[in-house]
Design a protein around this motif. Structure first.
Motif, PDB file in Angstrom:
ATOM      1  N   PRO A 125       4.252   7.506  -4.167  1.00 50.29           N
ATOM      2  CA  PRO A 125       4.558   8.368  -5.326  1.00 50.29           C
ATOM      3  C   PRO A 125       3.476   9.406  -5.621  1.00 50.29           C
ATOM      4  O   PRO A 125       3.750  10.408  -6.284  1.00 50.29           O
ATOM      5  CB  PRO A 125       4.697   7.366  -6.478  1.00 50.29           C
ATOM      6  N   HIS A 126       2.257   9.179  -5.154  1.00 49.39           N
ATOM      7  CA  HIS A 126       1.147  10.073  -5.491  1.00 49.39           C
ATOM      8  C   HIS A 126       0.763  11.018  -4.353  1.00 49.39           C
ATOM      9  O   HIS A 126       0.276  12.131  -4.614  1.00 49.39           O
ATOM     10  CB  HIS A 126      -0.080   9.250  -5.890  1.00 49.39           C
ATOM     11  N   LEU A 127       0.975  10.588  -3.114  1.00 47.08           N
ATOM     12  CA  LEU A 127       0.457  11.359  -1.984  1.00 47.08           C
ATOM     13  C   LEU A 127       1.517  11.868  -1.017  1.00 47.08           C
ATOM     14  O   LEU A 127       1.218  12.754  -0.210  1.00 47.08           O
ATOM     15  CB  LEU A 127      -0.566  10.511  -1.205  1.00 47.08           C
ATOM     16  N   SER A 128       2.724  11.325  -1.076  1.00 50.73           N
ATOM     17  CA  SER A 128       3.748  11.792  -0.148  1.00 50.73           C
ATOM     18  C   SER A 128       4.461  13.010  -0.708  1.00 50.73           C
ATOM     19  O   SER A 128       4.450  13.279  -1.916  1.00 50.73           O
ATOM     20  CB  SER A 128       4.767  10.675   0.119  1.00 50.73           C
ATOM     21  N   PHE A 145      -0.685  12.042   7.549  1.00 57.06           N
ATOM     22  CA  PHE A 145      -0.998  11.930   8.970  1.00 57.06           C
ATOM     23  C   PHE A 145      -1.089  10.453   9.389  1.00 57.06           C
ATOM     24  O   PHE A 145      -0.567  10.072  10.438  1.00 57.06           O
ATOM     25  CB  PHE A 145      -2.313  12.639   9.277  1.00 57.06           C
ATOM     26  N   CYS A 146      -1.740   9.640   8.563  1.00 53.10           N
ATOM     27  CA  CYS A 146      -1.867   8.217   8.885  1.00 53.10           C
ATOM     28  C   CYS A 146      -0.502   7.534   8.906  1.00 53.10           C
ATOM     29  O   CYS A 146      -0.221   6.700   9.780  1.00 53.10           O
ATOM     30  CB  CYS A 146      -2.784   7.528   7.876  1.00 53.10           C
ATOM     31  N   CYS A 147       0.370   7.881   7.954  1.00 53.27           N
ATOM     32  CA  CYS A 147       1.708   7.300   7.929  1.00 53.27           C
ATOM     33  C   CYS A 147       2.505   7.707   9.163  1.00 53.27           C
ATOM     34  O   CYS A 147       3.188   6.882   9.784  1.00 53.27           O
ATOM     35  CB  CYS A 147       2.440   7.716   6.656  1.00 53.27           C
ATOM     36  N   ALA A 154       0.826  -1.209   0.000  1.00 58.12           N
ATOM     37  CA  ALA A 154       0.000   0.000   0.000  1.00 58.12           C
ATOM     38  C   ALA A 154       0.863   1.263   0.000  1.00 58.12           C
ATOM     39  O   ALA A 154       0.608   2.213  -0.755  1.00 58.12           O
ATOM     40  CB  ALA A 154      -0.936  -0.013   1.208  1.00 58.12           C
ATOM     41  N   ARG A 155       1.898   1.286   0.821  1.00 60.55           N
ATOM     42  CA  ARG A 155       2.753   2.469   0.876  1.00 60.55           C
ATOM     43  C   ARG A 155       3.553   2.632  -0.414  1.00 60.55           C
ATOM     44  O   ARG A 155       3.792   3.754  -0.876  1.00 60.55           O
ATOM     45  CB  ARG A 155       3.681   2.387   2.084  1.00 60.55           C
TER      46      ARG A 155
END
Length: 217
Positions: free
Chosen positions: A118-121, A156-158, A112-113
């Motif tokens: 690549p799209h959200l971090s 935030f979840c990470c 998942a990570r």
């Protein structure tokens, strides 16, 4: 001395093994695709290739050894955190359900990570901008409000997951919890040495050798 006890250094070492193997596999795929263009499709699906191979490797290790691949590599096995020699606990779920849950916790978060980073971090967004600049293309358009909200929620979840993981490792290190990781805590498991007697024998042999060396000196 408990010969079956696992140290925090072993836990930290086994947590690094599979990420290194996945990174090595992705590098092999990238080099192969560069030298053989017909393998570019395989490179485009590299995360899925890693997922399938990791699931096969971890599934075999869980079924055959009662441990993940990394845990078995370091001579460890999984045991119930509330087990006792006189009265072992009765599992609440079937063997297949427990195996599926353990496998999902081993391969799911990493996949998942790898797909979402690549799209959200922040690092993924910076890499996309740098890639566009390196080929002279215009920078990507600014993200929409919905995408920015999704990115903030993901980060935030990470961060929360990493903080919880660190907290669990600290609890294990200071012997406040028998679970060395959040995944094993969810499964109600701990880690033990596969052969505590052999570990004690090896420690005694090392101590005797050290004592003999000191007397000889």
């Amino acid at each position: 001395m408990d010969g079956g006890a696992v140290t925090v250094f072993e836990v930290l070492a086994l947590e690094r093994l599979m990420p290194y193997l996945r990174g090595a596999l992705k590098y092999v795929i990238a080099v192969a695709a560069e030298r053989h263009p017909r393998l570019l499709a395989l490179h485009a699906w590299r995360e899925e290739v890693c997922l399938v191979l990791s699931a096969l490797l971890e599934g075999h290790a869980l079924a055959a050894h009662g441990a993940s691949f990394s845990e078995h590599f370091y001579g460890l096995r999984r045991a119930s955190a509330s087990s006792s020699a006189s009265k072992p606990p009765r599992p609440r779920f079937s063997y297949r359900a427990r195996l599926a849950a353990a496998l999902l916790l081993l391969v799911g978060p990493a996949y998942a990570r790898a797909k979402l980073d690549p799209h959200l971090s922040e690092a993924g967004e910076a890499a996309a901008t740098d890639a566009a600049a390196s080929v002279g293309a215009p920078p990507p358009p600014p993200p929409s409000a919905r995408r920015r909200l999704a990115a903030q929620l993901y980060r935030f979840c990470c961060a929360a997951a990493d903080a919880l993981h660190l907290g669990q490792v600290l609890l294990f290190m200071f012997e406040r919890s028998p679970h060395p990781s959040l995944a094993l805590r969810c499964l109600g498991l701990r880690l033990r040495r596969a052969d505590p007697a052999a570990a004690l024998a090896a420690a005694a042999a090392a101590a005797n050798a050290a004592a003999g060396g000191g007397e000889a000196g």
